[in-house]
Design a protein around this motif. Structure first.
Motif, PDB file in Angstrom:
ATOM      1  N   ARG A 194       0.834  -1.207   0.000  1.00 22.79           N
ATOM      2  CA  ARG A 194       0.000   0.000   0.000  1.00 22.79           C
ATOM      3  C   ARG A 194       0.870   1.259   0.000  1.00 22.79           C
ATOM      4  N   TYR A 195       1.896   1.214   0.815  1.00 26.50           N
ATOM      5  CA  TYR A 195       2.785   2.365   0.995  1.00 26.50           C
ATOM      6  C   TYR A 195       3.462   2.765  -0.318  1.00 26.50           C
ATOM      7  N   GLN A 196       3.906   1.779  -1.100  1.00 23.55           N
ATOM      8  CA  GLN A 196       4.615   2.113  -2.333  1.00 23.55           C
ATOM      9  C   GLN A 196       3.710   2.850  -3.309  1.00 23.55           C
ATOM     10  N   HIS A 197       2.414   2.518  -3.324  1.00 25.11           N
ATOM     11  CA  HIS A 197       1.489   3.207  -4.225  1.00 25.11           C
ATOM     12  C   HIS A 197       1.209   4.633  -3.747  1.00 25.11           C
ATOM     13  N   ILE A 198       1.132   4.816  -2.435  1.00 23.94           N
ATOM     14  CA  ILE A 198       0.951   6.169  -1.890  1.00 23.94           C
ATOM     15  C   ILE A 198       2.171   7.022  -2.221  1.00 23.94           C
ATOM     16  N   LEU A 199       3.355   6.458  -2.032  1.00 26.52           N
ATOM     17  CA  LEU A 199       4.593   7.176  -2.322  1.00 26.52           C
ATOM     18  C   LEU A 199       4.682   7.547  -3.802  1.00 26.52           C
ATOM     19  N   ALA A 200       4.392   6.594  -4.669  1.00 22.61           N
ATOM     20  CA  ALA A 200       4.485   6.849  -6.106  1.00 22.61           C
ATOM     21  C   ALA A 200       3.563   7.995  -6.513  1.00 22.61           C
ATOM     22  N   ASP A 201       2.357   8.019  -5.942  1.00 22.28           N
ATOM     23  CA  ASP A 201       1.402   9.088  -6.253  1.00 22.28           C
ATOM     24  C   ASP A 201       1.933  10.443  -5.805  1.00 22.28           C
ATOM     25  N   ARG A 202       2.434  10.537  -4.569  1.00 17.49           N
ATOM     26  CA  ARG A 202       2.914  11.826  -4.052  1.00 17.49           C
ATOM     27  C   ARG A 202       4.189  12.274  -4.767  1.00 17.49           C
ATOM     28  N   MET A 203       5.074  11.328  -5.063  1.00 20.02           N
ATOM     29  CA  MET A 203       6.332  11.691  -5.725  1.00 20.02           C
ATOM     30  C   MET A 203       6.100  12.200  -7.139  1.00 20.02           C
ATOM     31  N   SER A 204       5.026  11.757  -7.760  1.00 18.95           N
ATOM     32  CA  SER A 204       4.723  12.212  -9.121  1.00 18.95           C
ATOM     33  C   SER A 204       4.117  13.614  -9.144  1.00 18.95           C
ATOM     34  N   LYS A 205       3.656  14.087  -7.982  1.00 13.70           N
ATOM     35  CA  LYS A 205       2.935  15.364  -7.935  1.00 13.70           C
ATOM     36  C   LYS A 205       3.645  16.436  -7.116  1.00 13.70           C
ATOM     37  N   GLU A 206       4.571  16.046  -6.233  1.00 10.27           N
ATOM     38  CA  GLU A 206       5.125  16.991  -5.264  1.00 10.27           C
ATOM     39  C   GLU A 206       6.642  16.923  -5.226  1.00 10.27           C
ATOM     40  N   LYS A 207       7.251  17.988  -4.715  1.00 12.84           N
ATOM     41  CA  LYS A 207       8.680  17.965  -4.420  1.00 12.84           C
ATOM     42  C   LYS A 207       8.873  17.182  -3.125  1.00 12.84           C
ATOM     43  N   THR A 208       9.634  16.110  -3.189  1.00  6.69           N
ATOM     44  CA  THR A 208       9.822  15.248  -2.015  1.00  6.69           C
ATOM     45  C   THR A 208      11.312  15.144  -1.720  1.00  6.69           C
ATOM     46  N   VAL A 209      11.718  15.743  -0.598  1.00 11.57           N
ATOM     47  CA  VAL A 209      13.134  15.766  -0.230  1.00 11.57           C
ATOM     48  C   VAL A 209      13.293  15.516   1.266  1.00 11.57           C
ATOM     49  N   PHE A 210      14.477  15.044   1.630  1.00 10.84           N
ATOM     50  CA  PHE A 210      14.892  15.007   3.029  1.00 10.84           C
ATOM     51  C   PHE A 210      15.819  16.181   3.275  1.00 10.84           C
ATOM     52  N   LEU A 211      15.615  16.866   4.391  1.00 12.60           N
ATOM     53  CA  LEU A 211      16.531  17.921   4.801  1.00 12.60           C
ATOM     54  C   LEU A 211      17.562  17.307   5.741  1.00 12.60           C
ATOM     55  N   ASN A 212      18.822  17.654   5.543  1.00 16.99           N
ATOM     56  CA  ASN A 212      19.903  17.064   6.313  1.00 16.99           C
ATOM     57  C   ASN A 212      20.745  18.137   6.981  1.00 16.99           C
ATOM     58  N   LEU A 213      21.257  17.822   8.155  1.00 22.79           N
ATOM     59  CA  LEU A 213      22.148  18.699   8.902  1.00 22.79           C
ATOM     60  C   LEU A 213      23.487  17.986   9.078  1.00 22.79           C
ATOM     61  N   ALA A 214      24.582  18.662   8.770  1.00 18.09           N
ATOM     62  CA  ALA A 214      25.915  18.123   8.979  1.00 18.09           C
ATOM     63  C   ALA A 214      26.710  19.110   9.820  1.00 18.09           C
ATOM     64  N   VAL A 215      27.324  18.623  10.903  1.00 13.71           N
ATOM     65  CA  VAL A 215      28.113  19.510  11.764  1.00 13.71           C
ATOM     66  C   VAL A 215      29.504  18.922  11.964  1.00 13.71           C
ATOM     67  N   SER A 216      30.481  19.805  12.040  1.00 17.77           N
ATOM     68  CA  SER A 216      31.858  19.428  12.355  1.00 17.77           C
ATOM     69  C   SER A 216      32.222  20.104  13.671  1.00 17.77           C
ATOM     70  N   LEU A 217      32.696  19.316  14.631  1.00 16.84           N
ATOM     71  CA  LEU A 217      32.949  19.793  15.988  1.00 16.84           C
ATOM     72  C   LEU A 217      34.376  19.475  16.412  1.00 16.84           C
ATOM     73  N   THR A 218      34.909  20.316  17.288  1.00 16.13           N
ATOM     74  CA  THR A 218      36.217  20.055  17.921  1.00 16.13           C
ATOM     75  C   THR A 218      36.036  20.020  19.428  1.00 16.13           C
ATOM     76  N   LYS A 219      36.601  18.999  20.070  1.00 13.53           N
ATOM     77  CA  LYS A 219      36.529  18.926  21.533  1.00 13.53           C
ATOM     78  C   LYS A 219      37.433  19.986  22.142  1.00 13.53           C
ATOM     79  N   THR A 220      36.853  20.808  23.005  1.00 15.39           N
ATOM     80  CA  THR A 220      37.609  21.896  23.621  1.00 15.39           C
ATOM     81  C   THR A 220      37.644  21.809  25.129  1.00 15.39           C
ATOM     82  N   ALA A 221      36.772  20.985  25.742  1.00 17.52           N
ATOM     83  CA  ALA A 221      36.711  20.936  27.201  1.00 17.52           C
ATOM     84  C   ALA A 221      36.758  19.499  27.668  1.00 17.52           C
TER      85      ALA A 221
END
Length: 361
Positions: free
Chosen positions: A334-361
């Protein structure tokens, strides 16, 4: 739900395995390579240690597990050639929950070492690899034992389902229709978990050690955009259709919630500043299309199936634990058919966050 004992990516190499449905995660790791390369070059160039200890937290299993490790070693070896410095010995810690498919990882070690020795001109330093089955929301390695920590697509998963979300009816995560107190419960659980993660890693990293983290996030404090929980809301739609048809009981879906939180960049930055052990060197926000899960040769007729398989490889163990195995094929059909319908009509993206850290304490 005991997350530590139930949650893991689908093991093995079958059609619904994580090993065969993790192209999107590989795409994300490719995008964040310059951030990792900059961090590992900085820590190694600053210390020129005889050994380099690296931990990959939430390593899962499949081709991506040693993909990042291979790239990091190649980067360090290139730097050694530039500096005319002897290769260090590499100590690699691969961490995930105990239910992870470590056996498949272990079987690939020798091939990985042979492949790497041929890809790097002149060979590499000795490489020791070990698995560390444990939750990264606790101490997992000795104090001051690590130079570099990496985690990709793991930290949006929390240590537990938040308490006090019994009124999140019809939803399976923090969704656009969830009550305000549900949003608060998810946020507070994220705060506790992420702060604890930072404290544990601060103890395990050497002074000046580096950490690069990538996780799914959202662009603002709301949950209504297609950049955040939308893919999970569509899975809830498939489950609710099965409730309507009497296949699943209503109280089953009302009592099922996924232990996952997508922070905004400001929320992530706030927790790093509050915990106080790390300096934030870099924060990057970027989008990746759902179609990245389909590979380079995707086609519209098959995209819904591919994205459904990508989600199935991640969440199937949680669904089986709560609903039983009998519904799984039906819900993802069922899910694959729902996804196919929405992907054909809408912008579908994942937003990602990437961080680079240095240990200071």
């Amino acid at each position: 739900m005991d997350v530590a004992s139930v949650f893991h990516m689908n093991g093995g190499t079958g059609e619904a395995s994580y090993a065969n449905n993790s192209l999107l995660q590989q795409k994300v790791m490719s995008i964040t390579k310059p951030i990792r390369d900059g961090a590992i070059r900085s820590i190694y160039k600053g210390k020129l240690s005889k050994s380099l200890a690296i931990a990959d937290l939430g390593c899962s299993s499949g081709p991506n597990t040693l993909f990042m490790t291979c790239e990091l070693i190649e980067t360090v070896e290139m730097l050694c050639r530039e500096l005319n410095h002897e290769s260090p010995e590499y100590i690699i810690f691969l961490n995930d929950l105990p239910s992870n498919d470590f056996n498949n990882i272990f079987k690939s070690f020798e091939c990985f070492k042979q492949d790497l020795s041929t890809r790097v001109v002149g060979g590499i330093g000795k490489c020791y690899i070990t698995g560390v089955p444990a939750s990264f929301y606790e101490r997992i390695l000795p104090a001051s034992s690590l130079h570099f920590v990496h985690s990709s697509y793991s930290l949006h998963w929390m240590s537990q389902v938040p308490k006090g979300i019994e009124n999140n009816k019809g939803n399976i995560c923090m969704a656009s229709t969830s009550p305000f107190d549900v949003h608060n419960s998810y946020y507070h659980q994220f705060q506790r978990d992420f702060s604890l993660f930072l404290k544990c890693r601060a103890r395990e990293l050497v002074e000046g050690g580096r950490m690069v983290l990538t996780l799914q996030g959202r662009s603002n404090s709301g949950t209504s955009s297609n950049e955040s929980y939308y893919v999970w809301e569509l899975l809830a739609e498939a489950l609710n259709d099965m409730v309507f048809e009497g296949i699943i009981k209503e109280d089953q879906i009302d009592s099922f919630n996924i232990p996952m939180y997508y922070p905004s960049s400001s929320e992530l930055q706030l927790e790093i500043e509050k915990e106080g052990s790390f300096t934030l060197n870099h924060l990057e926000v970027f989008e990746v299309s759902w179609k990245a899960a389909c590979g380079e040769e995707h086609n519209d007729n098959n995209d819904g199936y591919k994205v459904a398989q990508f989600i199935r490889a991640v969440v199937e163990p949680l669904l089986v634990s709560h609903f039983g195995e009998a519904i799984i094929d039906d819900v993802f059909h069922r899910y694959q058919h729902i996804l196919a319908d929405r992907m054909s009509k809408e912008k579908t993206v994942f937003l990602n966050l990437a961080v680079s850290l240095t240990k200071t304490a």
